[in-house]
Write a protein that holds these residues in place. Structure first.
Motif, PDB file in Angstrom:
ATOM      1  N   ALA A 507       0.860  -1.192   0.000  1.00 47.72           N
ATOM      2  CA  ALA A 507       0.000   0.000   0.000  1.00 47.72           C
ATOM      3  C   ALA A 507       0.888   1.230   0.000  1.00 47.72           C
ATOM      4  CB  ALA A 507      -0.915   0.010   1.220  1.00 47.72           C
ATOM      5  N   TYR A 508       0.277   2.365  -0.243  1.00 48.03           N
ATOM      6  CA  TYR A 508       0.954   3.637  -0.039  1.00 48.03           C
ATOM      7  C   TYR A 508       0.286   4.314   1.144  1.00 48.03           C
ATOM      8  CZ  TYR A 508       3.352   8.040  -0.848  1.00 48.03           C
ATOM      9  OH  TYR A 508       4.143   9.150  -0.696  1.00 48.03           O
ATOM     10  N   SER A 551      10.207   9.490   7.676  1.00 43.58           N
ATOM     11  CA  SER A 551       9.215   9.945   6.703  1.00 43.58           C
ATOM     12  C   SER A 551       7.813   9.549   7.149  1.00 43.58           C
ATOM     13  CB  SER A 551       9.505   9.333   5.326  1.00 43.58           C
ATOM     14  OG  SER A 551       8.493   9.680   4.403  1.00 43.58           O
ATOM     15  N   GLY A 552       6.869  10.467   6.950  1.00 44.31           N
ATOM     16  CA  GLY A 552       5.487  10.181   7.319  1.00 44.31           C
ATOM     17  C   GLY A 552       4.686   9.543   6.212  1.00 44.31           C
ATOM     18  N   SER A 553       5.250   9.436   5.012  1.00 47.81           N
ATOM     19  CA  SER A 553       4.548   8.864   3.868  1.00 47.81           C
ATOM     20  C   SER A 553       5.501   7.974   3.099  1.00 47.81           C
ATOM     21  CB  SER A 553       4.020   9.973   2.949  1.00 47.81           C
ATOM     22  OG  SER A 553       3.160  10.843   3.642  1.00 47.81           O
ATOM     23  N   GLY A 554       4.952   6.949   2.446  1.00 47.85           N
ATOM     24  CA  GLY A 554       5.789   6.099   1.625  1.00 47.85           C
ATOM     25  C   GLY A 554       5.113   4.795   1.261  1.00 47.85           C
ATOM     26  N   HIS A 555       5.788   4.029   0.395  1.00 46.47           N
ATOM     27  CA  HIS A 555       5.290   2.722   0.002  1.00 46.47           C
ATOM     28  C   HIS A 555       5.581   1.700   1.103  1.00 46.47           C
ATOM     29  CE1 HIS A 555       5.434   4.548  -4.058  1.00 46.47           C
ATOM     30  NE2 HIS A 555       4.394   3.768  -4.250  1.00 46.47           N
ATOM     31  N   LEU A 556       4.577   0.888   1.392  1.00 40.24           N
ATOM     32  CA  LEU A 556       4.702  -0.167   2.396  1.00 40.24           C
ATOM     33  C   LEU A 556       4.635  -1.519   1.706  1.00 40.24           C
ATOM     34  CD1 LEU A 556       4.430  -1.216   5.450  1.00 40.24           C
ATOM     35  CD2 LEU A 556       1.984  -1.287   4.955  1.00 40.24           C
TER      36      LEU A 556
END
Length: 627
Positions: A507-508, A551-556
């Motif tokens: 997910a992103y 980072s608070g956002s990214g690909h998981l």
């Protein structure tokens, strides 16, 4: 010498005498008011999968239902009572919440209501009632419905021999309550698995001598199934008789509102699972001596979503304006002729058939019109009936008979394929065989009913786009997609297709500083991103999480092998690696979710996700699929 109430004023000072008289009158008035204000007990008997037309007091001459008939002779019989859904769990959720399925959250069979939805036990306990359910519960999450539970043995699906409550737990509950708590009213739900399939083998009915309902194909196999269904109805009627006798022997007949209904129609084609008349129209009989006239018949249009508001009203509670249902107490005690101008019902089928999402929404009006909108008319309609029936399988005989019998062919096609819209005049066409949606003479009525359905969906907060999309996962290229704030039952996953040796979750994520639960995977584990960390919570409450992430956002990407090897990458970096030493990749009872827990609210790591989750996918064995 003046006398008053046989007391001479010459013997008592006037003021003292008046005080005693007022005290006596006060005691008498208090006793009268206490007796008048004692709340009635309420007993609701819910038959499971029972057509209205298959009860003796509704005109069936083949099945014997002496106790149901007696109840109707002693009370009021409703001719136009409808379920909110033709499936067990959504129907019962509507009964116990007073809310239609979308608003309470349970639209598909075996799904849960939304967290914290107020319901019948909550409402009636606040009015001083003891609220008990005996037998089948079939609403969840269980801790959201604070029923006292009895009759758990006969509340299980199998063995079917237990369905008649062989230990007589219901009767004992009634007797013991009125002996030990005579001043406390009880609301008791009696809910046997009768006459739900598997049906009892027929022994009291000759299949060849029964009148065949016109909505069923007349084959030998169908006659045998109908006879077994009737046998199970007879068992339900006998159990109702035991309840009636227990109430009468307890001396509580006159202070007990006793109701009979069913959650939806029988498991026959174009009945259960469908929003046709046979799927929704159910028996509703109410006995309340001294309040409801004997032998009364009401044509008022009512929904089973009205039951909870009616119970609140009977118990002396104020109306709850937020509910979809409304009390029909005035129909019972004041002979009010009308109730609803229209009611709503829906089906989203059930997650056993994730590949066969064929939803429908409908309105039924007091002037006798039934409008149905089918949202995926190109899909073949499939249910237990033609796939996994447990006994008395008859569907193949329909397929064979349709080769030469035009009526059977019509019935088979009617069950399996639906047009985009259907319009029926149920006053003239109770079987709903004649679809008037394409008849020019009825175009104005069609437009009117379309607008009525649109108005109701707007009121509930559901759109056509939401219905078309549906709550089920999308399967493609060995992967399932779940949208944020959606969930899917374990029954929604095709076990023949889904048996990963290695599970990937991708997910992103945005906003992992506040975050919350990313997904629940069948209660095997819960993946979270919270307070700048990413981790998993296992069923044994152990937690494994990363260090704080920059980072608070990214690909998981989560990778989990059947051997228990766990790796989690975020923003293209490995952030967590553990050996769990157990296989958590397989389907179990429970749910997969995106951004929430199913049917529950939680805090911290497991709160509903506060950021955004894009393109959450559960992927089997290979992270990259074929182009």
């Amino acid at each position: 010498m003046r006398c008053f109430a046989n007391v001479c004023l010459s013997e008592y000072p006037f003021r003292q005498m008046m005080i005693r008289i007022i005290a006596m009158l006060g005691c008498c008035l208090s006793a009268v008011l206490s007796a008048a204000q004692k709340k009635p007990s309420i007993i609701l008997f819910i038959a499971d999968d029972l057509n209205q037309q298959d009860v003796g007091c509704y005109g069936n001459k083949d099945v014997q239902t002496p106790n149901m008939d007696l109840l109707a002779a002693q009370g009021m019989r409703f001719t136009r009572a409808y379920a909110a859904s033709p499936m067990c769990t959504p129907s019962r959720s509507a009964i116990f919440t007073g809310l239609y399925p979308f608003r309470n959250g349970c639209q598909m069979n075996h799904f849960t209501v939304r967290p914290g939805v107020p319901n019948l036990p909550d409402f009636l306990k606040s009015l001083g009632y003891r609220v008990v359910i005996s037998g089948k519960i079939d609403v969840s999450p269980r801790d959201n419905f604070p029923f006292e539970v009895t009759g758990e043995e006969f509340g299980r699906y199998e063995p079917i021999e237990n369905r008649i409550d062989r230990k007589k737990e219901t009767v004992r509950m009634i007797r013991e309550h009125f002996q030990s708590r005579p001043q406390q009213p009880i609301c008791l739900i009696v809910a046997p698995w009768l006459p739900h399939v598997p049906w009892f083998p027929h022994k009291d009915f000759d299949p060849q001598k029964m009148k065949m309902p016109s909505y069923l194909a007349d084959t030998k196999e169908t006659r045998g199934a109908l006879a077994s269904y009737y046998q199970s109805i007879r068992a339900a009627d006998k159990m109702l008789g035991e309840v009636l006798q227990a109430v009468d022997q307890a001396g509580q007949t006159n202070n007990t509102v006793l109701m009979l209904t069913a959650d939806q129609g029988a498991q026959f084609p174009s009945a259960k699972w469908t929003v046709y008349d046979k799927g929704l129209r159910v028996p509703l009989v109410v006995r309340w001596p001294g309040h409801v006239p004997s032998g009364a018949v009401s044509d008022a249009l009512v929904s089973l979503a009205d039951l909870t508001p009616t119970f609140i009203d009977i118990g002396g509670g104020a109306p709850v304006d937020s509910l979809d249902g409304s009390s029909f107490k005035d129909v019972l005690v004041k002979n009010k002729k009308q109730h609803h101008a229209y009611i709503f019902a829906e089906t989203s089928v059930e997650p056993h058939y994730w590949y066969n999402y064929t939803p429908a929404r409908s309105v039924i009006t007091a002037d006798g019109w039934h409008y149905i909108k089918n949202y995926h008319p190109g899909e073949r309609f499939i249910t237990h009936i033609d796939k996994v029936e447990r006994n008395e399988f008859y569907f193949d005989s329909w397929v064979e008979d349709a080769r030469q019998n035009s009526h059977t062919k019509f019935l088979l096609n009617r069950y399996s394929y639906r047009p985009p819209e259907e319009l029926f005049n149920v006053n003239r066409d109770r079987e709903e065989f004649q679809n008037l949606a394409d008849v020019p003479a009825f175009k104005d009525i069609l437009k009117e009913k379309r607008a009525l359905l649109k108005k109701e969906l707007l009121k509930q907060g559901e759109t056509d786009e939401m219905i078309l999309e549906g709550p089920l996962p999308e399967f493609a290229d060995k992967s399932y997609t779940i949208r944020q704030n959606k969930s899917a039952s374990g029954l929604s996953f095709n076990k023949k297709l889904w048996n990963p040796d290695t599970l990937y979750i991708a997910a992103y994520l945005e906003g992992i500083d506040k975050g919350g639960v990313v997904c629940d995977y069948f209660n095997n584990f819960k993946l979270f991103a919270y307070a700048g960390k990413i981790g998993v919570l296992l069923a044994d409450s152990s937690i494994w999480e990363s260090a704080s992430l920059p980072s608070g956002s990214g690909h998981l990407v989560l990778r989990l092998s059947a051997q228990g090897d766990l790796d989690i990458q975020f923003d293209h970096k490995m952030v967590l690696s553990r050996k769990l030493n157990k296989d958590l990749t397989k389907i179990k009872a429970g749910y997969v979710t995106c951004g929430k827990l199913q049917g529950k609210e939680a805090a911290g790591r497991l709160q509903s996700y506060q950021g955004k989750i894009s393109d959450l996918r559960f992927i089997m064995n290979e992270l990259s699929g074929n182009p």
